[in-house]
Design a protein around this motif. Structure first.
Motif, PDB file in Angstrom:
ATOM      1  N   GLN A 219     116.994 -30.357 130.775  1.00  0.00           N
ATOM      2  CA  GLN A 219     117.560 -31.429 129.954  1.00  0.00           C
ATOM      3  C   GLN A 219     116.493 -32.151 129.136  1.00  0.00           C
ATOM      4  O   GLN A 219     116.755 -32.596 128.018  1.00  0.00           O
ATOM      5  N   SER A 244     127.416 -34.954 130.390  1.00  0.00           N
ATOM      6  CA  SER A 244     126.001 -35.230 130.643  1.00  0.00           C
ATOM      7  C   SER A 244     125.402 -36.095 129.544  1.00  0.00           C
ATOM      8  O   SER A 244     124.591 -36.993 129.808  1.00  0.00           O
ATOM      9  N   ASP A 251     120.989 -37.020 133.643  1.00  0.00           N
ATOM     10  CA  ASP A 251     121.715 -37.178 134.902  1.00  0.00           C
ATOM     11  C   ASP A 251     121.094 -36.322 136.003  1.00  0.00           C
ATOM     12  O   ASP A 251     121.084 -36.710 137.175  1.00  0.00           O
TER      13      ASP A 251
END
Length: 510
Positions: A219, A244, A251
């Motif tokens: 991410q 997300s 997250d």
């Protein structure tokens, strides 16, 4: 109450209780405690030794566990020099590791100065509060890379590892001292705070941390893809979904912080922490039980909100469910003890933060040696957890419901219902395997009713799928009613855990 309470089923004295009596006798100078009166260091009231007092083995004085924990950092001076070294490392590493972010660089520099200042204050002013304040600096170091979306993997790794080390030095090490007094809660048949009891929680927390850390690296842009053996590219789809992106930070990174805190808190305190550290057990319970279940719910909603599963997310969620079932017993013991202290005159604030002890003749009786597996290292981590065949069957039905849309070709709302309800059945059943939480199985009953009714409310459900749902729902209902055997005793909590009245008097009710 007679001394027979301290004998196990074989008629032999409880070794833990006997040792504690010997230690108490040596502290009292060989005399009894009938005439001894200790001064409560928190509120100045006189209390007998059988009240909420504990002994500081170092100076022979009488201190409550909370006071002892404030004093420990001033006696562990070497820990502060280790923290100062970590602060110096942050000062040196921030400009040399290529953080690629002015904000992250200054964050590390400022955090390093704060660590050094608070450690120095702990040494020269003998302030336990300053030491524990550094623990919060360590927590911030864990959070800061995801809060600032650290563009460099070096910044993320460095801050995370230093944060873990700071918490280890300022909290875990200074709280490792063995306290005096009984280890088994009143009315209990085992101790829910032993190291072996916490070992599965620590292991699951570490595994969850690395899984979440790996997904957070994707991410945050450090790696280009994520491994998913079952639903590829399901994990990438979940991590880049609108769900997300709705979070202001990664997250997965938040999950990594939560798992690291859970693992670290598993190491905190000794086997008496259910009464010496109520605050810590409560925070541990909050992180694992309600927050953990929220994480499980987010994973359960993935096929509905995102349209796919995530293998690593599923494994993490399943591990979290078992963490909940393994944590409930210690939280119950802590809650019972806090209520006990309040009935003895302590305020909630004092009982929660200071803890205390109990008289030897009111401690629980260790009955673990009477089991078929005795008190073996293999069985001890799972005391307080049992899986009757009825719960095992309910788990299997939950998994079957999750798979049924694929097997029977259902789509739309019926498929979403099967995914969601099947996951919830598995979740509630796993949690109910913890004996103090056995009553959670009753939450499967309304779910079972919905499973039976749902096919007739949605259009286009194949007949075979409807028949499957009716049978699965009926079986889930039948299997969720029986309690199953309860192996251990929980100080009267059985009446709430099993929704049945027990004949034993709750020792905390008087």
């Amino acid at each position: 109450m007679t001394d027979d309470r301290h004998d196990d089923s074989n008629g032999e004295p409880d070794a833990t209780t006997t040792d504690a009596r010997e230690r108490r006798s040596s502290v009292d100078g060989g005399g009894g405690n009938d005439g001894d009166r200790n001064r409560d260091t928190d509120n100045g009231e006189e209390r007998g030794e059988t009240g909420s007092e504990d002994h500081d083995g170092d100076d022979g004085g009488s201190m409550r566990p909370g006071d002892m924990m404030l004093a420990h950092p001033t006696k562990e001076v070497w820990v502060q020099y280790a923290v100062i070294s970590l602060g110096l490392w942050l000062l040196a590493s921030a400009p040399t590791l290529g953080y690629e972010s002015t904000l992250m660089t200054w964050n590390s520099v400022i955090s390093g100065f704060v660590l050094i200042a608070l450690a120095g204050f702990t040494i020269y002013q003998e302030s336990g509060y300053a030491n524990y304040a550094n623990g919060f600096v360590g927590l911030w170091l864990l959070l800061s890379p995801i809060a600032f979306w650290a563009p460099s993997a070096a910044a993320y790794a460095n801050n995370s590892l230093v944060g873990v080390m700071v918490i280890t030095f300022t909290v875990l090490i200074v709280m490792r001292s063995e306290m005096e007094g009984p280890t088994i809660p009143p009315g209990w048949s085992y101790n829910p705070s032993t190291g072996a009891q916490r070992a599965p929680l620590i292991a699951l927390g570490i595994l969850g941390f690395f899984a979440s850390w790996y997904m957070a690296a994707f991410q945050l842009g450090y790696i280009e893809s994520v491994w998913d053996p079952l639903y590829n590219p399901g994990t990438e789809g979940v991590l880049t979904s609108q769900v997300s992106k709705a979070f202001p930070v990664s997250d997965a990174g938040l999950g990594a912080v939560a798992y690291s805190v859970e693992a670290l808190m598993g190491f905190m305190g000794d086997r008496r922490r259910w009464r010496t550290m109520p605050w810590m057990v409560a925070f541990f319970g909050v992180v694992v039980i309600p927050l953990g279940f929220m994480q499980v719910l987010l994973v359960i909603m993935q096929p509905i909100m995102v349209g796919t599963w995530c293998t690593l997310c599923l494994l993490s969620a399943f591990g979290m469910l078992w963490m909940i079932s393994l944590t409930v017993d210690e939280v119950v013991a802590m809650g019972q003890y806090v209520v006990r202290l309040m009935r003895q005159g302590d305020s909630l604030w004092t009982a929660f933060w200071m803890g205390g002890t109990i008289p030897e003749d009111e401690a629980g009786v260790d009955e673990t040696g009477t089991r078929p597996i005795g008190d073996s290292p293999i069985g001890e981590p799972f005391w307080g957890v049992s899986i009757p065949w009825t719960l095992l069957g309910a788990m299997a039905l939950g998994v079957w419901l999750m798979l049924s849309p694929t097997l029977f070709g259902t789509t739309g709302l019926m498929a979403d219902s099967s995914h969601l309800v099947g996951s919830l059945v598995v979740s509630f059943t796993v949690i109910a395997s913890g004996e103090p939480a056995r009553a959670v199985r009753f939450l499967n009953i309304p779910l079972a009713v919905w499973i039976v009714v749902a096919p007739w409310l949605f259009a286009g459900v194949p007949t075979i799928a409807a028949i499957n749902a009716v049978i699965a729902g009926a079986l889930t209902l039948v299997l969720s009613v029986p309690r199953g055997p309860i192996t251990d005793r929980y100080g009267g909590w059985e009446r709430y855990a099993t929704s049945e009245t027990v004949d034993r008097l709750n020792p905390l009710s008087s």
